[in-house]
Design an enzyme around this catalytic site. Structure first.
Site, short mmCIF file in Angstrom:
data_model
loop_
_atom_site.label_atom_id
_atom_site.label_comp_id
_atom_site.label_asym_id
_atom_site.label_seq_id
_atom_site.Cartn_x
_atom_site.Cartn_y
_atom_site.Cartn_z
N ASN A 7 0.65 -0.96 -0.08
CA ASN A 7 0.10 -0.32 -0.11
C ASN A 7 0.84 1.48 0.18
O ASN A 7 0.96 1.27 1.25
CB ASN A 7 -0.84 0.34 1.80
CG ASN A 7 -1.49 1.24 1.53
OD1 ASN A 7 -2.34 1.86 0.64
ND2 ASN A 7 -2.15 1.27 2.25
N LYS A 9 0.04 4.25 -0.76
CA LYS A 9 -0.91 5.54 -0.33
C LYS A 9 -0.12 6.27 -1.09
O LYS A 9 -0.66 5.82 -2.01
CB LYS A 9 -0.12 5.48 1.27
CG LYS A 9 -0.71 4.35 2.37
CD LYS A 9 0.30 4.78 4.15
CE LYS A 9 -0.40 2.97 4.92
NZ LYS A 9 -0.25 3.69 6.29
N HIS A 94 -9.84 2.01 4.85
CA HIS A 94 -8.27 2.19 5.60
C HIS A 94 -8.56 2.67 7.00
O HIS A 94 -9.31 3.69 6.17
CB HIS A 94 -7.41 2.41 4.72
CG HIS A 94 -5.97 1.93 4.69
ND1 HIS A 94 -5.60 3.35 6.33
CD2 HIS A 94 -5.08 1.39 5.18
CE1 HIS A 94 -4.32 2.30 6.71
NE2 HIS A 94 -4.22 1.92 5.92
N GLU A 96 -6.87 4.74 8.09
CA GLU A 96 -6.36 6.57 7.67
C GLU A 96 -8.14 7.23 6.74
O GLU A 96 -8.47 8.69 7.13
CB GLU A 96 -5.53 6.53 6.84
CG GLU A 96 -3.91 6.18 8.01
CD GLU A 96 -3.05 5.78 6.87
OE1 GLU A 96 -3.48 5.49 5.38
OE2 GLU A 96 -1.64 5.03 7.33
N GLU A 166 -5.56 -4.54 10.74
CA GLU A 166 -4.98 -3.42 10.69
C GLU A 166 -5.35 -2.60 12.33
O GLU A 166 -5.45 -1.50 12.49
CB GLU A 166 -4.43 -2.50 9.87
CG GLU A 166 -4.51 -3.11 8.43
CD GLU A 166 -3.53 -2.15 7.12
OE1 GLU A 166 -2.39 -2.57 6.73
OE2 GLU A 166 -3.98 -1.31 7.51
N GLY A 172 2.19 2.60 10.95
CA GLY A 172 3.17 3.79 10.91
C GLY A 172 3.79 4.24 11.73
O GLY A 172 4.82 5.52 11.84
N SER A 212 3.27 -2.03 10.32
CA SER A 212 4.66 -1.79 11.13
C SER A 212 5.23 -2.93 10.55
O SER A 212 6.44 -3.58 11.64
CB SER A 212 4.50 -1.18 12.22
OG SER A 212 4.64 0.12 12.44
#
Ligand code: 13P
Length: 259
Positions: A7, A9, A94, A96, A166, A172, A212
């Site tokens: 991904n 992003k 996702h 985000e 996730e 991250g 991560s």
């Protein structure tokens, strides 16, 4: 089979995406056994990355899509266009997008239904926040997100559904979840999927971990039967790191072949 999903992003432009796609394909070169690869560039780079991936074993994935095929939806991407661009997989829900763009469970549900309708493989992302993790609410959150996203879904025997666990606190942050924690949640997700779709074959589901993942921890996740693959963010745009993750997957597959 193990699947690695990259991904990217919003971290690359079109030219960078083309170069990165070439580098990503090189990580597969000369291997006896390779994991499945799904490359998810930003939507604007799908068309160029498709050309690089052509004639390779890698699949093209999108990072998002809208739930209607066409219409007055300024700025959105239609699943029909994704089909036209040779996209086979689509990341949906996702964290985000949920956190920064107000994507709700209801919206994710409409997207999952539409993706399956269009024969795209949904990579449905679910996971708890740091506070929820500390309060041991993971299973309740994961269950709620999964049931909401899959409401009204009828899986045909040809459909495939990928669920990516996730945990938001692991994305991250450099702090991946522990292997036992991931296994417990993956087993829970799988049991919910079997309950929801009793007629489906178990091979129609994949449960992946994201958060991560790096070359140092990838082997520990991938060697587990309950981890069908990994969804990689940061390390997927750093080719040496990504190569280490592909290497880890190849070692796991080779070890399984030798069993
Ligand atoms: P990182 O690998 O950068 O933690 O991101 C994970 C992720 O969000 C993949 O979708």
């Amino acid at each position: 089979m193990k699947t690695i999903i990259a991904n990217w992003k919003m971290n690359v432009g079109v030219r960078e995406a083309v170069a990165l796609a070439r580098g990503t394909l090189l990580t597969l070169r000369g291997r006896k056994v390779s994991p499945g690869l799904v490359v998810c560039p930003p939507a604007v780079a799908l068309s160029e990355v498709r050309k690089v991936l052509a004639r390779s074993s890698a699949n093209l994935g999108a990072q998002n899509m809208f739930w209607e095929q066409s219409g007055s939806y300024t700025g959105e991407t239609s699943p029909r266009v994704l089909n036209e661009l040779g996209v086979s997989h689509v990341i949906l829900g996702h964290s985000e997008r949920r956190q920064l763009l107000g994507e709700t469970d209801e919206m994710v549900n409409k997207k999952v239904l539409q993706a399956l309708e269009q024969k795209l493989i949904p990579i449905l992302c679910i996971g708890e926040t740091s506070v929820q993790h500390k309060e041991e609410m993971t299973q309740g959150i994961v269950r709620d997100q999964l049931l909401a996203a899959l409401q009204g879904v009828r899986l045909r025997s040809s459909d495939v559904l990928m669920v990516a666990y996730e945990p938001i606190w692991a994305i991250g942050s450099g702090e991946a979840a522990t292997v036992p924690g991931v296994l417990e949640t993956h087993q829970f997700i799988r049991s919910l999927l079997y309950e929801l779709f009793p007629q489906a074959s178990k091979t129609q589901f994949s449960v992946l971990y994201g958060g991560s993942v790096n070359p140092d921890n990838a082997y520990a996740f991938l060697r587990e039967d309950d981890v069908d693959g990994v969804l990689v963010g940061g390390a997927s745009v750093k080719i040496n790191q990504f190569k280490g993750i592909v290497q880890a997957a190849a070692e796991v597959l080779e070890a399984k072949l030798a069993e």
